[in-house]
Design a protein around this motif. Structure first.
Motif, PDB file in Angstrom:
ATOM      1  N   VAL A  61       0.853  -1.189   0.000  1.00 63.47           N
ATOM      2  CA  VAL A  61       0.000   0.000   0.000  1.00 63.47           C
ATOM      3  C   VAL A  61       0.892   1.242   0.000  1.00 63.47           C
ATOM      4  CG1 VAL A  61      -1.773   1.293   1.238  1.00 63.47           C
ATOM      5  CG2 VAL A  61      -1.855  -1.216   1.188  1.00 63.47           C
ATOM      6  N   LEU A  62       0.779   2.021  -1.071  1.00 63.90           N
ATOM      7  CA  LEU A  62       1.600   3.221  -1.209  1.00 63.90           C
ATOM      8  C   LEU A  62       0.896   4.471  -0.701  1.00 63.90           C
ATOM      9  CD1 LEU A  62       3.107   2.528  -4.747  1.00 63.90           C
ATOM     10  CD2 LEU A  62       4.185   2.170  -2.521  1.00 63.90           C
ATOM     11  N   LEU A  68       1.780  10.246   3.847  1.00 66.13           N
ATOM     12  CA  LEU A  68       2.685  10.075   2.712  1.00 66.13           C
ATOM     13  C   LEU A  68       3.995   9.442   3.166  1.00 66.13           C
ATOM     14  CD1 LEU A  68       2.101  13.438   0.798  1.00 66.13           C
ATOM     15  CD2 LEU A  68       1.526  11.131  -0.014  1.00 66.13           C
ATOM     16  N   SER A  69       3.907   8.557   4.144  1.00 64.98           N
ATOM     17  CA  SER A  69       5.120   7.960   4.707  1.00 64.98           C
ATOM     18  C   SER A  69       5.863   7.079   3.707  1.00 64.98           C
ATOM     19  CB  SER A  69       4.779   7.149   5.958  1.00 64.98           C
ATOM     20  OG  SER A  69       3.831   6.126   5.653  1.00 64.98           O
ATOM     21  N   ALA A  70       5.186   6.616   2.665  1.00 65.18           N
ATOM     22  CA  ALA A  70       5.834   5.772   1.655  1.00 65.18           C
ATOM     23  C   ALA A  70       6.514   6.593   0.562  1.00 65.18           C
ATOM     24  CB  ALA A  70       4.813   4.830   1.025  1.00 65.18           C
ATOM     25  N   TRP A  71       6.403   7.927   0.649  1.00 64.88           N
ATOM     26  CA  TRP A  71       6.866   8.811  -0.416  1.00 64.88           C
ATOM     27  C   TRP A  71       7.886   9.825   0.101  1.00 64.88           C
ATOM     28  CZ3 TRP A  71       4.781   8.057  -5.344  1.00 64.88           C
ATOM     29  CH2 TRP A  71       3.675   7.183  -5.392  1.00 64.88           C
ATOM     30  N   GLN A 101      10.648   3.129  -1.704  1.00 62.30           N
ATOM     31  CA  GLN A 101      11.037   1.778  -2.092  1.00 62.30           C
ATOM     32  C   GLN A 101      11.204   1.696  -3.605  1.00 62.30           C
ATOM     33  OE1 GLN A 101       8.373  -1.135  -0.462  1.00 62.30           O
ATOM     34  NE2 GLN A 101       9.263  -2.855  -1.570  1.00 62.30           N
ATOM     35  N   SER A 102      12.101   0.847  -4.048  1.00 62.71           N
ATOM     36  CA  SER A 102      12.323   0.630  -5.479  1.00 62.71           C
ATOM     37  C   SER A 102      11.597  -0.627  -5.939  1.00 62.71           C
ATOM     38  CB  SER A 102      13.820   0.504  -5.770  1.00 62.71           C
ATOM     39  OG  SER A 102      14.481   1.739  -5.546  1.00 62.71           O
ATOM     40  N   ASN A 246      -5.936   5.934  -3.217  1.00 62.92           N
ATOM     41  CA  ASN A 246      -5.968   4.471  -3.322  1.00 62.92           C
ATOM     42  C   ASN A 246      -4.870   3.935  -4.246  1.00 62.92           C
ATOM     43  OD1 ASN A 246      -6.931   1.915  -2.745  1.00 62.92           O
ATOM     44  ND2 ASN A 246      -8.533   1.961  -4.309  1.00 62.92           N
ATOM     45  N   ILE A 247      -3.631   4.148  -3.848  1.00 65.32           N
ATOM     46  CA  ILE A 247      -2.485   3.716  -4.650  1.00 65.32           C
ATOM     47  C   ILE A 247      -1.866   2.473  -4.006  1.00 65.32           C
ATOM     48  CG2 ILE A 247      -0.315   4.399  -5.730  1.00 65.32           C
ATOM     49  CD1 ILE A 247      -1.093   7.314  -5.182  1.00 65.32           C
ATOM     50  N   TRP A 248      -1.812   1.388  -4.747  1.00 62.52           N
ATOM     51  CA  TRP A 248      -1.176   0.183  -4.253  1.00 62.52           C
ATOM     52  C   TRP A 248      -0.558  -0.583  -5.417  1.00 62.52           C
ATOM     53  CZ3 TRP A 248      -3.340  -3.993  -6.643  1.00 62.52           C
ATOM     54  CH2 TRP A 248      -4.689  -3.930  -7.003  1.00 62.52           C
TER      55      TRP A 248
END
Length: 252
Positions: A61-62, A68-71, A101-102, A246-248
């Motif tokens: 889950v992005l 925005l912790s994944a970005w 993440q890559s 809803n980005i995954w």
């Protein structure tokens, strides 16, 4: 003739037990017994939960609307786009954001919305953004509803490369959905071993059907490949107030 028969028997002996059973006469077998010969019971696929409107249980889950912790910002530091409700909206001038993440081969789901355009907005000015795989290969985000522009730059195009099969864009202010299967290019040292490929489903409609990516999606100049490994996914700041939710993704 005898030698030919021996060769046939020897050949059958080399078959796997399952194939040998299929090759054997089956006149005396019941239909269900014949059917069993071609059943494969392993491996058993892992069960994945698929709740309506949410990410599958095996997804990364992005963005789920909370943070925005994944970005991060491409310019450095935390992603500075605007959070509101369950959406994130481009904050013009802050720059692109990318995943921390890559990734290589993925299935990506992303929903986006373009606001109502201003009167002087048309063509590429009509609320422009983009989804970049490996920070190099762009699937265009654009309000392409009754908006004339060059077709290899409209919504769901592989930017400046491949025109969508149809224009499936909904009117502005409505949410759009992209489901994208991306196969990353492969390299042998500095040489291209196999190009990238992409399938794009826009609002439930296939608009790119396993098309070859010709290289980096350039605004000016020809596409080109340069060796690289797995890399982040980027969302583009094109100075327009495009929103995402809803980005995954699922790594393939």
């Amino acid at each position: 003739m005898r030698n030919n028969r021996l060769a046939t028997v020897a050949g059958l002996a080399l078959l796997t037990p399952a194939l040998a059973a299929c090759a054997a006469p089956q006149e005396n077998l019941e239909p269900w017994q014949q059917a069993q010969k071609t059943e494969v019971w392993e491996p058993v696929p892992e069960a994945v939960e698929t709740p309506v409107g949410k990410a599958p249980s095996d997804a990364v889950v992005l963005f789920d609307g909370t943070d925005l912790s994944a970005w991060e910002s491409v310019k450095g530091g935390e992603a500075a786009w605007t959070l509101g409700g369950d959406t994130v909206t481009v904050k013009p001038g802050t720059g692109n954001i990318r995943t921390k993440q890559s990734f290589c081969d993925v299935q990506l789901h992303v929903e986006w919305r373009a606001p109502q355009p201003e009167e002087d907005m048309d063509g590429q000015k009509r609320n422009n953004s983009g989804v970049f795989f490996q920070e190099r290969y762009e699937i265009q985000v654009l309000d392409s509803y009754q908006n004339k522009t060059y077709p290899n730059g409209q919504a769901a195009s592989v930017y400046k490369q491949t025109i969508p099969l149809v224009n499936a864009t909904r009117p502005p202010s409505e949410w759009q959905e992209y489901d994208i299967i991306f196969t990353a290019p492969k390299f042998d040292g500095e040489a291209l071993e196999s190009p990238g490929y992409v399938t794009v489903i826009h609002n439930g409609v296939v608009v790119q059907n396993h098309v070859e990516i010709q290289g980096t999606t350039e605004w000016i100049g020809a596409p080109k490949y340069k060796a690289h490994g797995c890399a982040p996914i980027q969302l583009q700041d094109h100075d327009n107030l495009v929103s995402f939710r809803n980005i995954w993704l699922r790594e393939l």
